[in-house]
Design a protein around this motif. Structure first.
Motif, short mmCIF file in Angstrom:
data_model
loop_
_atom_site.label_atom_id
_atom_site.label_comp_id
_atom_site.label_asym_id
_atom_site.label_seq_id
_atom_site.Cartn_x
_atom_site.Cartn_y
_atom_site.Cartn_z
N ALA A 594 0.74 -1.10 0.07
CA ALA A 594 -0.32 0.17 0.05
C ALA A 594 0.93 1.45 0.41
CB ALA A 594 -1.11 0.16 1.03
N THR A 595 1.61 1.12 -0.03
CA THR A 595 3.12 2.10 0.70
C THR A 595 3.41 2.22 -1.37
OG1 THR A 595 4.64 1.20 1.01
CG2 THR A 595 3.24 2.00 2.71
N PHE A 596 3.35 1.37 -1.94
CA PHE A 596 4.60 0.96 -3.36
C PHE A 596 3.79 2.64 -4.24
CE2 PHE A 596 6.68 -2.91 -2.97
CZ PHE A 596 6.59 -2.65 -2.12
N HIS A 597 4.65 2.48 -4.60
CA HIS A 597 4.45 3.27 -6.60
C HIS A 597 3.77 2.39 -7.24
CE1 HIS A 597 4.66 5.44 -10.62
NE2 HIS A 597 4.79 6.53 -9.63
N TYR A 598 2.28 3.10 -7.83
CA TYR A 598 1.60 2.13 -8.45
C TYR A 598 2.00 1.53 -9.85
CZ TYR A 598 -2.29 0.87 -11.90
OH TYR A 598 -2.42 0.12 -12.57
N HIS A 599 3.27 1.28 -9.98
CA HIS A 599 3.52 1.05 -11.63
C HIS A 599 4.31 -0.29 -10.50
CE1 HIS A 599 2.98 3.59 -14.82
NE2 HIS A 599 2.77 4.61 -13.87
N ASP A 600 4.97 -0.34 -9.60
CA ASP A 600 5.68 -1.45 -8.28
C ASP A 600 4.70 -2.47 -8.05
OD1 ASP A 600 7.84 -0.20 -9.11
OD2 ASP A 600 7.88 1.61 -8.01
N ILE A 601 3.20 -1.91 -7.08
CA ILE A 601 2.51 -3.00 -7.04
C ILE A 601 2.06 -3.99 -7.80
CG2 ILE A 601 0.16 -2.64 -5.94
CD1 ILE A 601 0.45 0.45 -4.90
N HIS A 602 1.96 -3.72 -8.90
CA HIS A 602 1.05 -5.06 -9.69
C HIS A 602 2.43 -6.64 -9.72
CE1 HIS A 602 -2.59 -4.47 -10.55
NE2 HIS A 602 -2.12 -3.43 -11.10
N ARG A 603 3.56 -5.47 -10.44
CA ARG A 603 5.07 -6.56 -10.15
C ARG A 603 5.15 -6.87 -8.34
NH1 ARG A 603 7.89 -2.82 -12.44
NH2 ARG A 603 9.04 -2.16 -9.92
N ALA A 604 5.39 -6.13 -7.65
CA ALA A 604 5.39 -6.99 -6.67
C ALA A 604 4.22 -7.55 -5.98
CB ALA A 604 5.56 -5.61 -4.90
N VAL A 605 3.09 -8.07 -6.03
CA VAL A 605 1.63 -8.43 -5.97
C VAL A 605 2.06 -9.34 -6.71
CG1 VAL A 605 -0.21 -8.90 -5.77
CG2 VAL A 605 0.11 -6.84 -5.31
N THR A 606 2.78 -9.63 -8.06
CA THR A 606 2.72 -10.99 -8.72
C THR A 606 3.70 -11.79 -8.36
OG1 THR A 606 1.93 -9.60 -10.97
CG2 THR A 606 3.08 -11.30 -10.84
N ASN A 607 4.62 -11.02 -8.19
CA ASN A 607 6.11 -11.73 -7.69
C ASN A 607 5.87 -12.33 -6.50
OD1 ASN A 607 8.33 -10.71 -9.20
ND2 ASN A 607 8.35 -8.78 -7.94
N LEU A 608 4.81 -12.12 -5.03
CA LEU A 608 4.48 -12.89 -3.66
C LEU A 608 3.65 -14.01 -4.62
CD1 LEU A 608 4.21 -12.73 -0.89
CD2 LEU A 608 2.08 -11.10 -1.12
N ALA A 609 2.79 -13.81 -5.57
CA ALA A 609 1.85 -14.79 -6.11
C ALA A 609 3.10 -15.84 -6.17
CB ALA A 609 0.82 -14.84 -6.97
N TRP A 610 3.50 -15.57 -6.94
CA TRP A 610 4.76 -16.71 -7.70
C TRP A 610 5.49 -17.65 -6.88
CZ3 TRP A 610 5.04 -18.73 -12.20
CH2 TRP A 610 4.16 -18.57 -13.37
N VAL A 611 5.91 -16.73 -5.22
CA VAL A 611 6.56 -17.44 -4.78
C VAL A 611 5.37 -18.61 -3.56
CG1 VAL A 611 7.01 -17.18 -2.20
CG2 VAL A 611 8.23 -15.35 -3.80
N ILE A 612 3.75 -17.70 -3.69
CA ILE A 612 3.24 -18.96 -3.27
C ILE A 612 3.24 -20.58 -3.44
CG2 ILE A 612 0.92 -19.21 -2.55
CD1 ILE A 612 0.70 -16.31 -1.41
N LYS A 613 2.39 -20.04 -5.37
CA LYS A 613 2.78 -21.07 -5.99
C LYS A 613 3.71 -21.69 -6.56
CE LYS A 613 2.45 -22.63 -11.43
NZ LYS A 613 2.53 -21.84 -12.28
N TYR A 614 5.14 -21.63 -6.00
CA TYR A 614 6.57 -21.91 -6.28
C TYR A 614 5.84 -23.67 -4.62
CZ TYR A 614 8.23 -19.89 -9.86
OH TYR A 614 8.80 -19.13 -10.97
N THR A 615 5.63 -22.64 -3.48
CA THR A 615 5.93 -22.74 -2.14
C THR A 615 4.68 -24.01 -2.70
OG1 THR A 615 6.56 -21.02 -0.86
CG2 THR A 615 5.60 -23.30 -0.02
#
Length: 778
Positions: A594-615
């Protein structure tokens, strides 16, 4: 007069009114005449059936009467007391007296007999019993004598023949029944008995039956072959020969046309329209007629027709009122349209109303307005074009050029005051775009643009334009002396716009505001800033109104990812099935997003989703049983959800499902060990050396641990389970094979016969030999 003048001036209204009124009149009159016509046909048909029933009953009565008279005549003709009266040349006085007494007793015993006559051809004499016959000086006797011996009329025997004994006007007062000793027509050279039957016995009873069953009374007549008519009463209107000829002609023509012995025909009888129902040959060579006045018969139909016309007249008056009201109702929208179009004409322009009706006037107005609308539409397109150019390619224009274009095209943009750009974006745009057709999208875009411009223009000068289909841009001009508090007044207006669109179109709008712009050439920068701010809906949620101040920290934040420790702890918590710890780490991650710049939010959220998928993939690789959800869906969640809150809820539910879907690792390991042990026993039960110790050695466990594990899980010892499997196979071999008991014992892994017998008897209640013997007997 005023209403008539109004009606006279409305040519189209006249056409509508006359068409509706004429249709109602035609329908009412047609309905009235059709009803009376059908009623008249129905009455005629019913009356015809009724009359034919009456005549059929009359025919039956004649047949019944003929049968009675035939039986009576047979006994009379064979009566020994009457035979001398018929055949003796000289008749002693006592025989005559006895014969008269016999005739009197016959008359007294038969109420339907009018009189009785005996003709003696030897004496050429007639003997009768009635008072007129004996006391009128021979008048009745002569009439009977002339009728009976008339050479021009050969009378049929044993048949009812209508005669007039006492009347001279054609009335039938009796039916003669001639009886001889042969079936040939009566001749002068043979004796006969003539029985006269009362005509009232038939006519009056039928007339009473007809009068009771119908109010349309008529006359029952009988006609001979020449068309002469007879009745039991005065003929009256039917006495004239011309009338009788007309009736006879009607009947004969109808018989030729229908080739039926009965029917009905309508014609003029003595100048009156009548219905004639006839039945031929109820008595040979005679016809029964039932003549009724057509006017009397159709009296109720005529009365119904008059009532129907009166009702139709009343309904016609009501129809006229309804027609006027309905015509005006149908005309009212046209009149309103005329009023709305008429004001568009210059006052010195005269329409040619006398050349056509209102539709002609409207067509002329429409052509004129269409031409004007084309001019306005062209100007509107040009205006929107320049507004879009100001917003997207503002650097192409100089400040002077922009002012010139604003003045030339009368754009509602005020200078040199500050300007604010507002971007109204559709929420849930992906779902909206995939489920809404193109025409509805255009309508929504047009509505949002015009409603937003109209509501904002009440307070501030405003121009609105739709861009790219997913958002609308408002260019709002502030007053020269605008303050920060006045700037805040725009937010309630924007909230009202959002509420209006949601109420009428069920669409959700989010809004991004730019900072005040001092120079018109900076409109494109303001548009970029407002559009960027509107994208922060991902943080603030739907229907949010976002200013630059609200996202100041986000735009200044240089962080592009969350700490690796959060990702690592989240992964470990999921592997251990610890939902509480996983939820805490997930909440930490989204607090940082919620504190990120808009362009970085989706990239960071997507990375977190990939972490969960790999787990999840790692967890599933180390599990014997697979988890029950689609792993490939995980990394699509950030693309399908539009706000951090929605993404957080979806990932939290996913983590909960992962933790709940896992079993403790030791439980899963124990299940695998037990399945392996059972499979070994089923494969090696025939091995004499198979035991708990050998199995424990095979699976690399201690014998005591394996025994306890098996006992706790299966509720019996491993040795008991081995014996149970071996004894079941022994049972099958005893039932289905020819092996000896010792061979079976060895095939099932037993070396000691006594031990095998003891175990078998304990399980099945008998020794192996006894068990096989019982099975073979059964």
């Amino acid at each position: 007069m005023k209403g008539f003048g109004f009606y006279k001036s409305k040519k189209y209204l006249q056409r509508v009114l006359s068409s509706i009124l004429l249709s109602m009149v035609i329908v009412l009159l047609a309905s009235s005449f059709a009803n009376t016509y059908l009623l008249e046909k129905s009455v005629k048909r019913i009356q015809e059936d009724s009359n034919l029933k009456i005549l059929t009953q009359m025919q039956y009565n004649f047949s019944y009467m003929n049968e009675i008279i035939t039986h009576l005549s047979y006994f009379v003709f064979k009566d020994n007391l009457l035979i001398p009266l018929m055949f003796d040349e000289t008749l002693p006085k006592m025989d005559l007296i006895r014969s008269y007494q016999r005739m009197s007793s016959i008359m007294d015993s038969s109420s339907f007999l009018h009189s009785m006559v005996v003709y003696n051809h030897t004496q050429n004499e007639i003997y009768g019993t009635t008072s007129p016959f004996l006391l009128d000086g021979g008048v009745t006797k002569k009439k009977i004598f002339d009728w009976l011996l008339d050479p021009s009329h050969m009378h049929e025997t044993s048949r009812l023949i209508p005669v007039s004994l006492e009347h001279e006007d054609g009335q039938i007062d009796a039916f003669a029944f001639v009886v001889t000793d042969s079936l040939k027509p009566f001749s002068r050279g043979e004796s006969a008995i003539v029985l006269y039957i009362k005509s009232d016995w038939v006519f009056d009873s039928l007339k009473k039956m007809n009068d009771t069953g119908s109010r349309s009374q008529g006359d029952i007549l009988m006609g001979d072959q020449e068309g002469r008519l007879y009745s039991s009463h005065a003929l009256g209107d039917f006495a004239q020969s011309s009338t009788q000829d007309d009736i006879h002609n009607y009947i004969m023509n109808h018989k030729l046309a229908t080739n039926e012995p009965s029917g009905f025909v309508i014609g003029d009888v003595d100048g009156k329209k009548s219905m004639i129902t006839y039945m031929a040959d109820p008595i040979p060579n005679w016809t029964i007629l039932y003549v009724q006045s057509y006017d009397q018969l159709m009296a109720e139909v005529t009365e119904t027709r008059v009532k129907s016309l009166l009702v139709s007249g009343v309904l016609l008056l009501i129809a006229i009122g309804i027609s006027v009201w309905l015509s005006y109702k149908l005309y009212h929208p046209i009149e309103d349209m005329l009023h709305r179009i008429r004001f568009q004409h210059p006052r010195d322009e005269h329409t040619r109303r006398n050349e056509g009706d209102e539709l002609h006037v409207m067509s002329e107005n429409y052509l004129a307005l269409s031409h004007t609308l084309q001019e306005i539409s062209s100007e509107h397109i040009v205006n929107k074009y320049y507004i879009r150019k100001f917003l997207t390619d503002g650097q192409m224009f100089s400040h002077h050029d922009m002012i010139h274009l604003i003045e030339k095209h009368r754009l509602n943009i005020v200078y040199p005051s500050d300007t604010i750009v507002c971007v109204l974006r559709l929420d849930h745009f992906q779902a909206y775009a995939s489920t809404t057709d193109l025409a509805l999208k255009k309508m929504h875009s047009f509505a949002i643009t015009n409603i937003a411009q109209e509501m904002m223009s009440k307070t501030y000068p405003c121009e609105a334009v739709e861009v790219w289909g997913d958002h609308v841009i408002l260019i709002v001009s502030r007053n020269d002396t605008a303050t920060t508090s006045e700037m805040d007044q725009m937010i309630p207006i924007l909230e009202e716009i959002q509420q209006t669109i949601a109420t009428y179109y069920d669409l959700s709008l989010s809004c991004g505001l730019s900072d005040p712009i001092a120079q018109l050439t900076q409109l494109s920068s303001g548009y970029t800033q407002a559009l960027q701010n509107s994208l922060y809906t991902v943080i603030f949620g739907y229907k949010s109104i976002i200013t630059s101040e609200m996202v100041k920290e986000n735009n200044a934040n240089k962080r592009v990812s969350i700490p690796e420790v959060i990702e690592r702890k989240l992964s470990e918590s999921l592997k251990k099935g610890l939902m509480t710890e996983a939820g805490i780490e997930l909440e930490k991650a989204f607090s940082l997003f919620a504190t990120f710049h808009y362009h970085d939010i989706h990239r960071a959220v997507t990375n977190l989703a990939w972490v969960i998928k790999y787990t999840v993939v790692e967890i599933m690789e180390n599990r014997v049983t697979k988890m029950s959800f689609n792993v490939d869906y995980i990394h699509h969640i950030p693309q399908e959800k539009e706000t951090l809150e929605e993404i957080y809820v979806a990932l939290l539910a996913l983590c909960s499902q992962i933790c709940e879907g896992q079993k403790p690792s030791n439980v899963e390991r124990n299940d695998m060990i037990l399945e392996t042990v059972k499979e070994l026993i089923h494969q090696k039960y025939a091995d004499i050396n198979l035991s708990q110790q050998t199995i424990a050695s095979t699976v690399k466990l201690s014998s005591a641990y394996l025994g306890k594990l098996f006992k706790d899980s299966c509720q019996l010892t491993l040795t008991e389970y081995i014996n149970d499997i071996r004894l079941k196979h022994a049972q099958q071999l005893l039932e289905n094979g020819d092996h000896s008991v010792l061979d079976i014992m060895e095939k099932c892994g037993y070396a000691n016969p006594s031990y095998f017998f003891r175990l078998f008897k304990a399980k099945f209640g008998s020794t192996p030999k006894e068990y096989r013997m019982k099975k073979s007997i059964s």
